[in-house]
Design a protein around this motif. Structure first.
Motif, PDB file in Angstrom:
ATOM      1  N   LEU A 177       0.866  -1.181   0.000  1.00 16.61           N
ATOM      2  CA  LEU A 177       0.000   0.000   0.000  1.00 16.61           C
ATOM      3  C   LEU A 177       0.902   1.230   0.000  1.00 16.61           C
ATOM      4  O   LEU A 177       1.699   1.425   0.922  1.00 16.61           O
ATOM      5  N   VAL A 178       0.780   2.036  -1.040  1.00 16.13           N
ATOM      6  CA  VAL A 178       1.597   3.248  -1.190  1.00 16.13           C
ATOM      7  C   VAL A 178       0.713   4.456  -0.917  1.00 16.13           C
ATOM      8  O   VAL A 178      -0.276   4.684  -1.617  1.00 16.13           O
ATOM      9  N   LEU A 179       1.074   5.226   0.099  1.00 12.40           N
ATOM     10  CA  LEU A 179       0.342   6.448   0.443  1.00 12.40           C
ATOM     11  C   LEU A 179       1.065   7.613  -0.218  1.00 12.40           C
ATOM     12  O   LEU A 179       2.161   7.998   0.206  1.00 12.40           O
ATOM     13  N   TRP A 180       0.476   8.164  -1.261  1.00 14.56           N
ATOM     14  CA  TRP A 180       1.134   9.226  -2.035  1.00 14.56           C
ATOM     15  C   TRP A 180       0.548  10.569  -1.602  1.00 14.56           C
ATOM     16  O   TRP A 180      -0.598  10.885  -1.911  1.00 14.56           O
ATOM     17  N   VAL A 181       1.367  11.347  -0.893  1.00 17.94           N
ATOM     18  CA  VAL A 181       0.946  12.672  -0.429  1.00 17.94           C
ATOM     19  C   VAL A 181       1.257  13.670  -1.538  1.00 17.94           C
ATOM     20  O   VAL A 181       2.414  13.976  -1.821  1.00 17.94           O
TER      21      VAL A 181
END
Length: 435
Positions: A51-55
């Motif tokens: 899971l990649v959380l891209w801010v």
């Protein structure tokens, strides 16, 4: 049968694009929420991918990051893209992004790790500061700091702001309070490349297992220079991006992020939360206009201009020398060139200007300068070594050297050079006698 099922899964991944969904994450009790755009792997892809959380950067959704996120999904990752500034209805300014506290990104992490999948948070530029704050915010509230692999920061800007030109910039205190693992992707031609070792020491001193990857031949914002989204593939970026090195770097970015996850996950994840210095949590005001500085000797340099001539400060010059650092990718740098030439024309025998091009190729500069009629030389600082000597932090940065060989004024922003105020300062410096 297993072979046919595997082939079917591959075909589904190829034919069905990444799915999209929306998610809302409440923030506190004030009614604010994060609006999350979920990009899921194509149908048939493994369900246990990371899971990649891209801010999202302060400039909002751009084709480059979106294309990288879609490429991550095609590789089996689920990507949560979050525009914090848009969710919080914040105007997109440098100060606003640097003032965001840890709750938004921390709440994002808190919700994400509930899935029990390898999780990493990704941010670039100034958004690295609220991202690190969010990691610490979550760490304070978590019983399992290993639930988050860590953070991947792409050309992070971790400084409180631009100081008076020539002064050392100050890092936000969150750097000294970060002990969760971090990966830095630092462009080789980036503005902060020469500060990388100092930044590394600060992270290590805080207890963070820091990983560093220098991205060759590119400058900052390299993954934001894509004009149109590439939803299907990144294979043909060389056809749509002007810089082949940037095309290669963007093509590599999804794999760079995915390779970072196991490295970060295997690193130390301390349970102890480090204290934070409240005196260094707010941004500093940018100093604009020419600022008087404590007179100091101007660093010597020897560079070659676009005509192949050596250029250096003249120790015997009985006048004012302006050392200007600029780049063609900097709009403010370009805008000030005509007024700088007008100032030069006022003092043909008492003023020298060196417009030093930061990490630019002579070929590109020659073509670019065809649009300008300037009398002053344009030396090339190919590796940024001279800019580092002057502690040039922002672009443009300029330093006014009097006949005594010392810097008396500096400016770390673009200005109009042929004003009465600047003229008065030049006349003031012309009165200074040589040492």
């Amino acid at each position: 049968m297993a072979w046919h099922q595997g082939l079917l899964a591959v075909l589904l991944v190829m034919l069905v694009g990444p799915a999209r969904a929306e998610l809302a994450i409440p923030l506190g009790e004030g009614g604010d929420q994060l609006d999350v755009r979920v990009i899921e792997p194509p149908q048939g892809a493994p369900e246990d991918g990371p899971l990649v959380l891209w801010v999202v950067n302060q400039y909002g959704d751009l084709p480059g990051p979106e294309s990288v996120a879609l490429a991550l999904a095609r590789r089996g990752a689920t990507v949560w893209m979050v525009d914090v500034m848009d969710s919080l209805f914040l105007p997109r300014s440098d100060v606003n992004v640097r003032n965001i506290d840890g709750e938004p990104v921390g709440s994002l992490i808190q919700r994400a790790v509930e899935a029990g999948r390898p999780t990493v948070v990704v941010a670039a530029d100034r958004m690295a500061v609220p991202t690190l704050r969010g990691m610490r915010w979550w760490q304070e509230r978590s019983d399992d700091p290993e639930a988050l692999a860590g953070g991947v920061l792409i050309f992070p800007s971790l400084y409180r702001g631009a100081p008076v030109a020539g002064e050392e910039p100050e890092l936000f205190s969150i750097i000294d309070a970060t002990n969760l693992p971090v990966m830095l992707l630092q462009p080789e031609r980036g503005v902060y490349r020469h500060r990388l070792l100092d930044l590394r020491e600060r992270f290590l001193a805080a207890g963070s297992d820091l990983f560093v990857q220098v991205v060759p031949e590119v400058r900052d914002y390299y993954h934001m220079h894509l004009d149109e989204p590439q939803p299907e593939t990144l294979e043909h970026l060389d056809r749509v991006m002007d810089d082949p090195a940037e095309a290669r770097a963007v093509q590599s970015l999804p794999d760079d992020i995915l390779r970072a996850i196991p490295l970060l996950a295997a690193a130390a994840h301390p349970t102890e939360v480090r204290p934070i210095d409240p005196e260094r949590t707010t941004p500093v005001d940018r100093q604009t206009g020419l600022q008087p500085v404590e007179p100091q000797e101007a660093p010597a340099f020897e560079l070659t201009d676009l005509e192949g001539n050596p250029q250096r400060l003249d120790p015997d010059f009985d006048g004012v020398q302006i050392v200007n650092f600029w780049a063609t990718w900097c709009p403010a740098c370009v805008e000030e060139i005509p007024s700088m030439e007008r100032l030069a024309s006022r003092y043909p025998d008492r003023l020298k200007i060196y417009a030093i091009a930061f990490k630019q190729s002579p070929e590109h500069l020659r073509e670019f300068m065809q649009d300008f009629d300037v009398s002053f030389p344009v030396p090339v600082d190919p590796d940024g070594a001279v800019a580092a000597k002057y502690d040039a932090f922002a672009f443009p940065s300029s330093f006014l050297v009097a006949a005594d060989g010392r810097i008396h004024y500096s400016v770390n922003a673009g200005i109009i050079w042929d004003t009465e105020e600047v003229d008065a300062i030049v006349r003031e410096l012309l009165e200074i006698e040589p040492e």
